[in-house]
Scaffold this active site. Structure first.
Site, PDB file in Angstrom:
ATOM      1  N   TYR A  19      -9.889  10.238  -8.887  1.00  0.00           N
ATOM      2  CA  TYR A  19      -8.977  10.054  -7.714  1.00  0.00           C
ATOM      3  C   TYR A  19      -8.410   8.372  -7.905  1.00  0.00           C
ATOM      4  CZ  TYR A  19      -7.554   9.208  -2.850  1.00  0.00           C
ATOM      5  OH  TYR A  19      -6.776   8.766  -1.852  1.00  0.00           O
ATOM      6  N   HIS A  23      -4.601   6.843  -8.611  1.00  0.00           N
ATOM      7  CA  HIS A  23      -3.865   5.886  -8.066  1.00  0.00           C
ATOM      8  C   HIS A  23      -3.706   4.653  -8.556  1.00  0.00           C
ATOM      9  CE1 HIS A  23      -4.711   8.594  -4.430  1.00  0.00           C
ATOM     10  NE2 HIS A  23      -3.923   7.901  -3.708  1.00  0.00           N
ATOM     11  N   TYR A  45      -1.342  -1.381   2.557  1.00  0.00           N
ATOM     12  CA  TYR A  45      -1.913  -0.097   2.202  1.00  0.00           C
ATOM     13  C   TYR A  45      -3.287  -0.218   1.373  1.00  0.00           C
ATOM     14  CZ  TYR A  45      -1.220   4.991   1.557  1.00  0.00           C
ATOM     15  OH  TYR A  45      -1.350   6.440   1.653  1.00  0.00           O
ATOM     16  N   TRP A  80       3.382  14.350  -6.390  1.00  0.00           N
ATOM     17  CA  TRP A  80       2.360  13.521  -6.079  1.00  0.00           C
ATOM     18  C   TRP A  80       1.090  14.322  -5.608  1.00  0.00           C
ATOM     19  CZ3 TRP A  80      -0.438   9.663  -7.838  1.00  0.00           C
ATOM     20  CH2 TRP A  80      -1.306   9.099  -7.028  1.00  0.00           C
ATOM     21  N   TRP A  81       1.582  15.237  -4.724  1.00  0.00           N
ATOM     22  CA  TRP A  81       0.570  16.021  -3.724  1.00  0.00           C
ATOM     23  C   TRP A  81       0.112  16.922  -4.680  1.00  0.00           C
ATOM     24  CZ3 TRP A  81       3.828  17.285   1.084  1.00  0.00           C
ATOM     25  CH2 TRP A  81       3.651  16.343   2.090  1.00  0.00           C
TER      26      TRP A  81
END
Length: 108
Positions: A19, A23, A45, A80-81
């Site tokens: 994960y 990113h 963010y 991306w999802w």
């Protein structure tokens, strides 16, 4: 007006490192996604991970909520999802299951 958002998500066990890696790769592999976030005025963010539970806490500030919400309809976002879906709890459209948190305190 800038809106502060806090959200909870969940990453599946054994995928914590992946994960984080995905990113880190976002600016290179998904530059359209980064561009869309910037154009919507998303900034400050951050995503935090509780490795004991797999809980993700995302915090961001958004300058244009209409543009931010429109990102979900973009092909780059859907790609991306789909890329992230094997790692997380997702909805049928592969978007991450998110829980919006109400702000209860803020200090400038």
């Amino acid at each position: 007006m800038t809106v502060r958002l806090g959200q909870i998500m969940h990453v599946n066990p054994n995928y914590y490192d992946e994960y984080e890696k995905r990113h880190s790769d976002l600016p290179v592999k998904f530059p359209e996604m980064k561009k869309a976030l910037k154009e919507a005025g998303a900034h400050n963010y951050s995503i935090y991970l509780d490795k004991k539970t797999g809980t993700l806490f995302a915090y961001l500030e958004v300058d244009d909520m209409d543009k931010y919400k429109a990102i979900a309809e973009m092909d780059a976002c859907k790609e991306w999802w789909a890329y992230m879906a094997p790692l997380m709890d997702t909805n049928p459209d592969k978007s991450p299951v998110t829980f919006d948190l109400p702000e209860v305190f803020h200090l400038d």
